[in-house]
Design an enzyme around this catalytic site. Structure first.
Site, short mmCIF file in Angstrom:
data_model
loop_
_atom_site.label_atom_id
_atom_site.label_comp_id
_atom_site.label_asym_id
_atom_site.label_seq_id
_atom_site.Cartn_x
_atom_site.Cartn_y
_atom_site.Cartn_z
N GLY A 298 -21.84 13.93 -19.91
CA GLY A 298 -21.95 12.49 -20.05
C GLY A 298 -23.24 11.94 -19.44
O GLY A 298 -23.96 11.17 -20.09
N GLU A 453 -8.13 30.97 -22.99
CA GLU A 453 -9.38 31.70 -23.25
C GLU A 453 -9.61 32.79 -22.21
O GLU A 453 -10.00 33.92 -22.53
CB GLU A 453 -10.56 30.72 -23.28
CG GLU A 453 -10.43 29.76 -24.45
CD GLU A 453 -11.59 28.79 -24.62
OE1 GLU A 453 -11.78 28.33 -25.74
OE2 GLU A 453 -12.29 28.49 -23.64
C1 LIG Z 1 -13.69 26.12 -17.91
C2 LIG Z 1 -13.81 24.88 -18.75
C3 LIG Z 1 -13.78 24.98 -20.13
C4 LIG Z 1 -13.90 23.83 -20.91
N1 LIG Z 1 -13.91 23.95 -22.28
C5 LIG Z 1 -14.11 22.87 -23.04
C6 LIG Z 1 -14.21 22.98 -24.45
O1 LIG Z 1 -14.09 24.07 -25.01
N2 LIG Z 1 -14.45 21.86 -25.17
C7 LIG Z 1 -14.60 20.64 -24.57
O2 LIG Z 1 -14.85 19.64 -25.24
N3 LIG Z 1 -14.50 20.50 -23.24
C8 LIG Z 1 -14.27 21.58 -22.45
N4 LIG Z 1 -14.18 21.44 -21.10
C9 LIG Z 1 -14.22 20.10 -20.51
C10 LIG Z 1 -15.63 19.59 -20.41
O3 LIG Z 1 -16.47 20.56 -19.85
C11 LIG Z 1 -15.63 18.33 -19.57
O4 LIG Z 1 -14.78 17.42 -20.17
C12 LIG Z 1 -17.02 17.75 -19.47
O5 LIG Z 1 -17.85 18.62 -18.77
C13 LIG Z 1 -16.98 16.41 -18.75
O6 LIG Z 1 -18.29 15.94 -18.68
P1 LIG Z 1 -18.70 14.98 -17.47
O7 LIG Z 1 -20.10 14.57 -17.74
O8 LIG Z 1 -17.69 13.93 -17.28
O9 LIG Z 1 -18.62 15.88 -16.17
P2 LIG Z 1 -19.27 17.28 -15.86
O10 LIG Z 1 -19.81 17.92 -17.07
O11 LIG Z 1 -18.26 18.02 -15.06
O12 LIG Z 1 -20.51 16.90 -14.94
C14 LIG Z 1 -20.36 16.30 -13.67
C15 LIG Z 1 -21.66 16.45 -12.93
O13 LIG Z 1 -21.63 15.66 -11.76
C16 LIG Z 1 -22.18 16.37 -10.69
N5 LIG Z 1 -21.60 15.82 -9.46
C17 LIG Z 1 -20.31 15.83 -9.11
N6 LIG Z 1 -20.17 15.20 -7.91
C18 LIG Z 1 -21.39 14.82 -7.52
C19 LIG Z 1 -21.90 14.13 -6.38
N7 LIG Z 1 -21.09 13.72 -5.39
N8 LIG Z 1 -23.23 13.91 -6.29
C20 LIG Z 1 -24.06 14.34 -7.29
N9 LIG Z 1 -23.63 14.98 -8.37
C21 LIG Z 1 -22.32 15.22 -8.50
C22 LIG Z 1 -21.79 17.80 -10.96
O14 LIG Z 1 -22.67 18.71 -10.29
C23 LIG Z 1 -21.92 17.88 -12.47
O15 LIG Z 1 -23.21 18.29 -12.87
C24 LIG Z 1 -14.04 22.58 -20.29
C25 LIG Z 1 -14.07 22.47 -18.90
C26 LIG Z 1 -13.96 23.62 -18.13
C27 LIG Z 1 -13.99 23.50 -16.63
#
Ligand SMILES: Cc1cc2nc3c(=O)[nH]c(=O)nc-3n(C[C@H](O)[C@H](O)[C@H](O)COP(=O)(O)OP(=O)(O)OC[C@H]3O[C@@H](n4cnc5c(N)ncnc54)[C@H](O)[C@@H]3O)c2cc1C
Length: 702
Positions: A298, A453
């Site tokens: 995101g 998986e």
């Molecule tokens: C093992 C696994 C398999 C998955 N498989 C799928 C799939 O096949 N298809 C699918 O659509 N989704 C999948 N997902 C879910 C998907 O990865 C997440 O929904 C997605 O990553 C969410 O995106 P995000 O940007 O909200 O958070 P994230 O991608 O988790 O990113 C959060 C970021 O914030 C940073 N952060 C956190 N706290 C702090 C802080 N205090 N200060 C600074 N930085 C911080 C982290 O380092 C990270 O880089 C999977 C998730 C996992 C764990």
């Protein structure tokens, strides 16, 4: 910041940026291919000559004697030298090794042929090509390009000096050389192509030649000349000549005219005249400050969609890389290495001039002062985007975390990989049968996509990849248990796909236990209801909890800690603070919260970028966020998957291929795509897992 102080970016800015993007891709991808084709063609031409000369030595001697050998050399020595050059140097050109050095003797030979043998247009093209090769180098698809970055620090004699000479040539010799080549080709075209044509074509030809020589609208002119060269004027020329001309013109289409050209002069002047269009950094001096916390799916999407905005963007993440979580399980099961799925954030955003990247762990937000806190460091913001994702939830049993690692970070994946591999190593050395059985039992708690998986991949690793590696144990007898509290695996998917997934798992040798709740985890195994299972490795794949971002801004949140956001993804009562992805709860069209998926986070990031940009520019905001659901997938082993696309449900190998294509396409950079495809291909063909490393203290046998 008042609206009056905002300076709206020109509507042309996206167009200019799009053109810069296209030109960049043309240069990087197309240029690399053309450079390779030019090398291959030159190599072919000279090598064929070499073979002909070597196979008919008497005629070759006569040729060199007749042409007048090089000063001080007899015909015999000149013929040996010339033929040797023709046979050896092309081999270096083909692989692109020491290309500049190999091109020098070929250039000398081409010049000698031009001035001693029959003067021909294609000799001049060879000279132009070889000259360009010497000053520009072999291009991206070459061994030179692979080793050049490491030359300066390497043990190769004169490595640093060679690098400096190459840089000098590129900077100071290439521009004038390109100018000379352009003028030379324009003259050649005019004198040997257009001058004999009908009057109208002569005028067109003259205009094209003059434009080409001056370097004005060069890419377009070169494209017209490339088309003409294979159609109108030169259709009667030998194929070799046509190919040479075509490659030469295409090289100008892809690389442009170079610095000594009117194109470049106009571009520089335009940049000075219209800084808002060309993204001058000073122009951003008073722009509003957008702070984005989290460079996951995101946060990265939000940052990238602000690339044309009049905004100073700061992207903060506690890691220096963006992680592609959907393939983490392949790192945990030794198919991929972490570098295949994690890319440095700075590298991804190198071209985005309005963005700076900060590595640091955000610890809070001072809402009154509009500042983000990284310990004592304070980062001011006008707009704030919280995209900090989720962490694993042990449903109030955080003490289980050390015994049953979860899969969320790179470190988790390498820990799990080490534990799985170390379990087999320990079992091999273990004299006690019961303990061996325990070590070779793997329990996964939670049968969502990650559990399914991971279970499939562990079963495949044990039952197929490791067979034959051990002498005491048989890895094929390892037990893999997937424990699910509910009645089916993959509960978010349609029932038919859940059943198909269960069937595929069973075929791989996974024991699927549904309606089974894990009551306790300890060092020896797990308690499932009233049943005790001794297990050496327990992995937690159940439940997630949002990051602590809601506490930073004291926002309303749901039971999983997710910030409740409105239809525009803004936090209630904070119109300039947004939250997205796994750390937020946003209702979908059906009124239910959207699932924690990469696609949701990505689309939300793009939406927030558009929304903030519209606000900065004083335009009306895009409507409410609407998630477009393209479907969900999960893979089971190396040839089966399930895919719930909104219009069709797929299972088996078709779904597997689709899953592979989608995941490769969504990786953020080309290097990762190539590496992942190669690793998959290798493990697919050989059943071998290339990354079977036990690293760190965690999994190493005591
Ligand atoms: C093992 C696994 C398999 C998955 N498989 C799928 C799939 O096949 N298809 C699918 O659509 N989704 C999948 N997902 C879910 C998907 O990865 C997440 O929904 C997605 O990553 C969410 O995106 P995000 O940007 O909200 O958070 P994230 O991608 O988790 O990113 C959060 C970021 O914030 C940073 N952060 C956190 N706290 C702090 C802080 N205090 N200060 C600074 N930085 C911080 C982290 O380092 C990270 O880089 C999977 C998730 C996992 C764990």
């Amino acid at each position: 910041m008042t609206a009056a102080t905002f300076r709206h970016p020109s509507a042309l800015a996206p167009l200019v940026e799009a053109w810069e993007g296209i030109a960049g891709v043309l240069e990087r991808v197309g240029g690399a291919v053309i450079d390779l084709l030019i090398r291959l063609w030159l190599a072919k031409v000279f090598f064929v000559w070499g073979v002909l000369h070597a196979s008919n030595w008497d005629a070759t001697l006569q040729l060199y004697a007749g042409a007048g050998a090089a000063p001080g050399l007899g015909a015999q020595i000149a013929a040996v030298l010339g033929t040797g050059i023709e046979l050896i140097c092309p081999l270096f050109l083909v692989v692109g090794l020491a290309t500049r050095v190999a091109a020098i003797p070929l250039l000398l030979l081409a010049i000698a042929v031009e001035f001693t043998d029959r003067t021909m247009a294609n000799h001049l093209y060879w000279i132009a090509f070889l000259g360009i090769l010497i000053v520009r180098g072999a291009g991206a698809l070459s061994v030179d390009a692979l080793i050049a970055p490491h030359l300066a620090g390497s043990a190769i004699p004169l490595g640093a000096s060679l690098r400096k000479i190459a840089a000098f040539k590129h900077r100071y010799l290439l521009p004038p050389f390109e100018l000379i080549v352009r003028i030379g080709i324009a003259w050649l075209l005019w004198s040997r192509g257009f001058s004999d044509s009908p009057a109208t074509l002569q005028i067109v030809g003259l205009i094209l030649c003059v434009l080409f020589a001056l370097g004005l609208a060069t890419r377009a002119v070169a494209l017209i000349l490339a088309i003409l060269s294979v159609t109108v004027f030169f259709h009667s020329a030998p194929l070799g000549d046509l190919v040479l001309r075509l490659l030469l013109f295409l090289s100008f289409v892809l690389y442009g005219a170079g610095p000594f050209s009117l194109d470049q002069a106009i571009w520089v002047r335009l940049q000075q005249l219209c800084p808002s269009v060309f993204g001058d950094r000073d122009w951003l001096a008073n722009a509003p400050h957008v702070v984005i916390v989290g460079a996951g799916f995101g946060g990265l999407a939000a940052t990238m969609s602000l690339r044309h905005a009049w905004a100073n963007v700061t992207l903060i993440d506690k890691c220096n890389y963006h992680l592609f979580q959907p393939l983490l399980y392949q790192v945990a099961t030794a198919t991929l290495s972490p570098a295949d799925i994690a890319q440095p954030i700075r590298g991804l955003l190198r071209e985005q001039q309005n963005c700076r990247v900060l590595m640091g762990e955000v610890t809070g937000v001072d809402g009154a002062q509009r500042e983000v806190l990284i310990g004592d460091l304070r980062i001011p913001f006008d707009y704030l985007v919280l995209a900090t994702g989720a962490r694993q939830s042990y449903f109030g049993h955080d003490d289980w975390a050390a015994l049953a690692p979860s899969l969320k970070k790179v470190e988790d994946a390498t820990t799990i990989r080490s534990r799985i591999l170390a379990a087999f190593e320990r079992a091999e050395a273990c004299p006690d049968e019961a303990e061996r059985r325990r070590l070779m039992t793997f329990v996964l708690v939670g049968a969502g996509p990650t559990g399914v998986e991971l279970a499939g991949a562990i079963a495949e690793l044990a039952h197929q990849s490791l067979t034959g590696d051990f002498r005491t144990i048989d890895p094929a007898t390892a037990r893999v248990l997937l424990v699910q509290a509910g009645p089916v695996v993959l509960p978010a998917m349609p029932k038919a796909l859940s059943l198909a997934a269960t069937e595929s798992l069973t075929k791989l040798g996974v024991e699927v236990l549904t309606n089974a709740r894990v009551e306790a985890v300890d060092a020896g195994g797990v308690q499932i209801g009233d049943k005790r299972v001794e297990a050496g490795t327990v992995i937690w794949t159940a439940g997630v909890m949002a990051s602590e971002a809601s506490a930073w801004i004291k926002a309303e949140h749901d039971h999983a800690g997710r910030i409740i956001v409105g239809p525009d993804l803004a936090v209630a009562d904070m119109t300039n603070v947004f939250s997205l992805g796994d750390t937020s709860s946003c209702k979908g069209a059906d009124g239910k919260p959207l699932p924690g998926l990469g696609a949701v986070a990505k689309q939300q990031g793009e939406y927030i970028g558009r929304l903030i940009r519209a606000r900065i520019e004083g335009r009306s905001s895009p409507g409410s966020f609407r998630y477009v659901d393209y479907g969900t997938m999960a893979t089971i082993g190396r040839k089966s998957a399930v895919a719930d696309l909104s219009f069709v449900e797929l299972s088996g190998s078709i779904a597997w291929w689709l899953w592979g294509l989608v995941h490769v396409a969504f990786l953020v950079d080309v290097r990762s795509r190539v590496a992942v495809v190669f690793d998959w291909f290798w493990s697919y063909l050989t059943y071998n897992r290339s990354v079977r490393l036990i690293t760190g203290g965690e999994g190493r046998p005591d």
